[in-house]
Design an enzyme around this catalytic site. Structure first.
Site, PDB file in Angstrom:
ATOM      1  N   ASP B  53       0.827  -1.222   0.000  1.00  0.00           N
ATOM      2  CA  ASP B  53       0.000   0.000   0.000  1.00  0.00           C
ATOM      3  C   ASP B  53       0.854   1.261   0.000  1.00  0.00           C
ATOM      4  OD1 ASP B  53      -2.233  -1.611   0.382  1.00  0.00           O
ATOM      5  OD2 ASP B  53      -2.351  -1.246   2.549  1.00  0.00           O
ATOM      6  N   TYR B 110       5.416 -10.135   6.725  1.00  0.00           N
ATOM      7  CA  TYR B 110       5.361  -8.702   7.002  1.00  0.00           C
ATOM      8  C   TYR B 110       5.732  -8.459   8.456  1.00  0.00           C
ATOM      9  CZ  TYR B 110       2.952  -7.428   2.642  1.00  0.00           C
ATOM     10  OH  TYR B 110       2.638  -7.202   1.337  1.00  0.00           O
TER      11      TYR B 110
END
Lengths: 263, 263
Positions: B53, B110
């Site tokens: 993002d 992540y």
């Protein structure tokens, strides 16, 4: 008027150092004074413990200022952090009469981060010096240890404003290898009564030269003992350097030699 | 034409995410393609393992591209890192025929950094979510552990491009308290086959709600089992999130289900 003491952290990237300069030259001191002016409508002078160079960061810069403020310190702390740019923030704020961040300081500690990386690592560009070669940390630590004690550091810097001698006492000087998500990182910590101008960056440059094998321990020692600024090399880049802590006697105690200038 | 594979690190602050958008919307993919164009004078499409993002970082994004390049990979790596903006850099570069960074990936990992600080800490603004309250890491870990295994994650995200199901397998999901020069830091690590859109940031938001005591473990579990996107809260801010690693089978092995789409 009340005398306030505060710890200040900043990302120095956008500033031409601690010290207020002329218009159009952003400084941390200037930004703090502007925030105080905005919050209090008073022209306030901020005094700092250490004059960090352009691009150098702080986790524990210590400041003092005088202000007539009708509300509590918590309200002032909030108002100042709201008025300050995002890259500067007070970490605490207390009232302490007769406190002087520079004269009262017992020691300053700086940290310097060197990343040993083959390729550029974007996430630590702002806070590391990136060095391609692997460094010999044992050799760097042998050289770093020579600095501990009371010595003439003329090889590594000049006195602030050209005034005073170049004798300082170093309490701690060592490298540590740190694991980091960015790869191998070497972290230098140095604590002294006070530092000469550019002293930490000149020391780091020469210690990294030792770590790269370009300078022997004997060469380093000979340069140090020469007490001659022309014997030091370049400056390590500013972004690796952070003023981490300034120590003071407990509030209320008075040191002998109080208000004798140290920088 | 040769197929190249590379690991890419970036500071995502200045980008509207991984994916190339229209003119005037900076993307990491677009910057990589522009650097390839500049270096090779060829129009090259870059494929990435994960579509991060806007504002999300990467230490281990993996990419592939095809290029007719007359020199060695070391030369290409140097030329690309020279052509790229400073906030993006290849960490390695190899030749690997028939490699697809998205379809071949076995798992993505992540990391998410939460700083538990009473005041703003300028030096970690770009890479942390700063949360004033102390967090209950034990409670957060109890909730995080519920996510491990093969589950329907519809509460935490929608499939990329609205295509495919919302079932994913999570291999690891836990919080660690890290000491840092900035203060107390909570670090979340999550590994899965693949992630839904905004999945990590929705999970982190809800786990932090648990850590703040605003959401019980039962509430968290009920929301998870509801398989309903409207049951998740907000998104944790992007700057705390980093794509740390993408794992692949060793080069040369071929997985069953090769070229079945995962995102």
């Amino acid at each position: 008027m009340t005398r306030y003491r505060a710890t200040v952290a900043y990302d120095g990237t956008a500033y031409e150092g601690w010290q207020r300069l002329s218009e159009g030259h952003p400084s941390v001191q200037g930004a703090l004074e502007a925030a105080l002016q905005q919050v209090s409508r008073q022209a306030v002078e901020v005094i700092g413990a250490g004059r960090t160079d352009s691009g150098v960061h702080a986790l524990g810069q210590v400041i003092a200022f005088e202000l007539a403020w009708p509300h509590g310190t918590d309200t002032l702390l909030k108002a100042l952090n709201h008025a300050l740019p995002r890259d500067i923030a007070l970490q605490d704020l207390t009232i302490q009469d007769d406190f002087h961040p520079r004269f009262d300081a017992l020691s300053r500690t700086y940290g310097y981060q060197v990343a040993m990386l083959a390729q550029r690592q974007p996430l630590c560009l702002r806070t590391c010096w990136q060095v391609a070669a692997p460094l010999d940390l044992a050799a760097m630590n042998a050289a770093a240890a020579l600095l501990i004690g009371r010595h003439d550091f003329a090889t590594f810097g000049s006195p602030p404003d050209g005034v005073g001698n170049t004798i300082r006492e170093v309490f701690a000087s060592s490298w540590q290898e740190l694991s980091s998500p960015y790869g191998r990182m070497a972290f230098y910590t140095v604590t002294a009564t006070a530092f000469l101008r550019h002293m930490v960056r000149r020391i780091v440059w020469m210690l990294v030269e030792v770590g790269r094998g370009r300078l022997s321990l004997d060469d380093f020692q000979a340069a140090f003992l020469a007490r001659d600024l022309s014997r030091s090399g370049k400056l390590a880049p500013p972004q690796g350097l952070t003023l981490t802590e300034v120590r003071y006697p407990p509030p209320g105690t008075r040191r002998p030699g109080h208000h004798q200038a140290h920088h």
